[in-house]
Design an enzyme around this catalytic site. Sequence first.
Site, PDB file in Angstrom:
ATOM      1  N   GLY A 158       5.327   2.817  -0.232  1.00  0.00           N
ATOM      2  CA  GLY A 158       6.762   2.550  -0.361  1.00  0.00           C
ATOM      3  C   GLY A 158       7.143   1.719  -1.574  1.00  0.00           C
ATOM      4  O   GLY A 158       6.538   1.812  -2.656  1.00  0.00           O
ATOM      5  N   TYR A 160      17.640  -6.371  12.334  1.00  0.00           N
ATOM      6  CA  TYR A 160      17.143  -6.160  10.964  1.00  0.00           C
ATOM      7  C   TYR A 160      18.121  -6.784   9.965  1.00  0.00           C
ATOM      8  O   TYR A 160      17.711  -7.526   9.064  1.00  0.00           O
ATOM      9  CB  TYR A 160      16.990  -4.652  10.720  1.00  0.00           C
ATOM     10  CG  TYR A 160      16.618  -4.286   9.290  1.00  0.00           C
ATOM     11  CD1 TYR A 160      15.336  -4.496   8.808  1.00  0.00           C
ATOM     12  CD2 TYR A 160      17.568  -3.712   8.428  1.00  0.00           C
ATOM     13  CE1 TYR A 160      14.989  -4.149   7.500  1.00  0.00           C
ATOM     14  CE2 TYR A 160      17.238  -3.360   7.125  1.00  0.00           C
ATOM     15  CZ  TYR A 160      15.948  -3.580   6.666  1.00  0.00           C
ATOM     16  OH  TYR A 160      15.616  -3.239   5.370  1.00  0.00           O
ATOM     17  N   THR A 164       0.823  -1.212   0.000  1.00  0.00           N
ATOM     18  CA  THR A 164       0.000   0.000   0.000  1.00  0.00           C
ATOM     19  C   THR A 164       0.855   1.260   0.000  1.00  0.00           C
ATOM     20  O   THR A 164       0.347   2.357  -0.189  1.00  0.00           O
ATOM     21  CB  THR A 164      -0.933   0.027   1.236  1.00  0.00           C
ATOM     22  OG1 THR A 164      -0.135  -0.103   2.421  1.00  0.00           O
ATOM     23  CG2 THR A 164      -1.957  -1.093   1.173  1.00  0.00           C
TER      24      THR A 164
HETATM   25  P1  NAD Z   1       7.414   1.130   4.020  1.00  0.00           P
HETATM   26  O1  NAD Z   1       7.316   1.129   5.523  1.00  0.00           O
HETATM   27  O2  NAD Z   1       7.548   2.426   3.316  1.00  0.00           O
HETATM   28  O3  NAD Z   1       6.187   0.352   3.391  1.00  0.00           O
HETATM   29  C1  NAD Z   1       5.938  -0.955   3.834  1.00  0.00           C
HETATM   30  C2  NAD Z   1       4.537  -1.374   3.440  1.00  0.00           C
HETATM   31  O4  NAD Z   1       4.333  -2.665   4.024  1.00  0.00           O
HETATM   32  C3  NAD Z   1       3.465  -0.463   3.998  1.00  0.00           C
HETATM   33  O5  NAD Z   1       2.413  -0.438   3.053  1.00  0.00           O
HETATM   34  C4  NAD Z   1       3.054  -1.190   5.275  1.00  0.00           C
HETATM   35  O6  NAD Z   1       1.748  -0.880   5.674  1.00  0.00           O
HETATM   36  C5  NAD Z   1       3.169  -2.625   4.826  1.00  0.00           C
HETATM   37  N1  NAD Z   1       3.360  -3.613   5.875  1.00  0.00           N
HETATM   38  C6  NAD Z   1       4.289  -3.602   6.867  1.00  0.00           C
HETATM   39  N2  NAD Z   1       4.146  -4.698   7.628  1.00  0.00           N
HETATM   40  C7  NAD Z   1       3.123  -5.406   7.088  1.00  0.00           C
HETATM   41  C8  NAD Z   1       2.486  -6.627   7.404  1.00  0.00           C
HETATM   42  N3  NAD Z   1       2.893  -7.324   8.463  1.00  0.00           N
HETATM   43  N4  NAD Z   1       1.468  -7.086   6.613  1.00  0.00           N
HETATM   44  C9  NAD Z   1       1.084  -6.376   5.533  1.00  0.00           C
HETATM   45  N5  NAD Z   1       1.634  -5.202   5.186  1.00  0.00           N
HETATM   46  C10 NAD Z   1       2.632  -4.725   5.957  1.00  0.00           C
HETATM   47  O7  NAD Z   1       8.624   0.135   3.712  1.00  0.00           O
HETATM   48  P2  NAD Z   1       9.738   0.187   2.571  1.00  0.00           P
HETATM   49  O8  NAD Z   1      10.832   1.066   3.035  1.00  0.00           O
HETATM   50  O9  NAD Z   1       9.109   0.417   1.253  1.00  0.00           O
HETATM   51  O10 NAD Z   1      10.306  -1.305   2.676  1.00  0.00           O
HETATM   52  C11 NAD Z   1       9.827  -2.369   1.875  1.00  0.00           C
HETATM   53  C12 NAD Z   1      10.866  -3.478   1.878  1.00  0.00           C
HETATM   54  O11 NAD Z   1      12.087  -2.989   1.334  1.00  0.00           O
HETATM   55  C13 NAD Z   1      11.191  -4.015   3.278  1.00  0.00           C
HETATM   56  O12 NAD Z   1      11.335  -5.406   3.228  1.00  0.00           O
HETATM   57  C14 NAD Z   1      12.529  -3.361   3.594  1.00  0.00           C
HETATM   58  O13 NAD Z   1      13.301  -4.126   4.487  1.00  0.00           O
HETATM   59  C15 NAD Z   1      13.149  -3.287   2.217  1.00  0.00           C
HETATM   60  N6  NAD Z   1      14.197  -2.267   2.084  1.00  0.00           N
HETATM   61  C16 NAD Z   1      13.903  -0.943   2.266  1.00  0.00           C
HETATM   62  C17 NAD Z   1      14.920  -0.015   2.150  1.00  0.00           C
HETATM   63  C18 NAD Z   1      14.672   1.464   2.317  1.00  0.00           C
HETATM   64  O14 NAD Z   1      15.656   2.211   2.458  1.00  0.00           O
HETATM   65  N7  NAD Z   1      13.432   1.918   2.253  1.00  0.00           N
HETATM   66  C19 NAD Z   1      16.237  -0.419   1.879  1.00  0.00           C
HETATM   67  C20 NAD Z   1      16.492  -1.767   1.707  1.00  0.00           C
HETATM   68  C21 NAD Z   1      15.460  -2.677   1.820  1.00  0.00           C
END
Ligand code: NAD
Length: 263
Positions: free
Chosen positions: A18, A153, A16
């Site tokens: 990111g 993490y 939803t």
């Molecule tokens: P975010 O927090 O911006 O978005 C995460 C989304 O997942 C949101 O829509 C949230 O509501 C949903 N969510 C979280 N837990 C949930 C659950 N238990 N069930 C259903 N939905 C759930 O996160 P992001 O930064 O876009 O991260 C996404 C992935 O990318 C993660 O696995 C993160 O570890 C990885 N990642 C992110 C970054 C970064 O810098 N943003 C870097 C490396 C890896």
Amino acid sequence: MDLQLNGKLALVSGSTAGIGYAIAHTLAQEGASVIVNGRTQAAVDEAVDRIRAETQGTVHGYAADLSHAEAAEQAVRRHPGINILVNNLGIFEAKAFEDIPDADWQRFFDVNVLSGVRLARLVLPEMKKANWGRIIFISSESAVQIPAEMIHYGMTKTAQLAVSRGLAESVAGTGITVNSVLPGPTKSRGVGDFVEDIARSSNKTFQQVEAEFFDHVRPTSLIKRFGTPQEVASLVAYVASPLASATTGAALRVDGGVVKSAF
Ligand code: NAD
């Protein structure tokens, strides 16, 4: 380039906002039917409506916490025939090692690792029957450069690499590929909010905090800025495509060069 995703059904966990949202949007734009997932019906409805309006694609919604076993089982029961699974949902939190209790280690493992393992196990039988499938784990540069401020993490992100490679080995010789994608620091909603909070509390602008972050915390970045969710989504869409049939068992970086390695 036509990614040939027409007729494919994709589930993107945590989509939803990111990176997950950008992946769901891009897959829908490229012709896949997409299941958008988040924990609240309101957030899912909003994301589904936006993606549908912007892509004219076929978009379903599934509101549930996919880190829970029953929710994962129900998702796969309700949406049979998933061809592409993107294990994106994940949580992060900065905490000193001494302050991370057992419960947090367990929660990080359950949400960041086990949720994806379970979904992969649930979709695999149908993928094997079809002799085609794509399983993609959204890991992180933190899998190889463990952040001292969130070791729990980092542990989960390394574990995803192990699971992804092992699973790819287990389906060798089939049309199923399994890969992990390693984003670097990316301005998703979660990270954007985190940086904005720091900026507010230290009376700085977002740009100042971003510049300091890449000067001091991630000096190895070659792009010297946060990546965008779309930059990650573009790589994921390619890996999800039939065109990526020789890419499997791989850990693919979209990290702005932050991992100081040529491989
Ligand atoms: P975010 O927090 O911006 O978005 C995460 C989304 O997942 C949101 O829509 C949230 O509501 C949903 N969510 C979280 N837990 C949930 C659950 N238990 N069930 C259903 N939905 C759930 O996160 P992001 O930064 O876009 O991260 C996404 C992935 O990318 C993660 O696995 C993160 O570890 C990885 N990642 C992110 C970054 C970064 O810098 N943003 C870097 C490396 C890896």
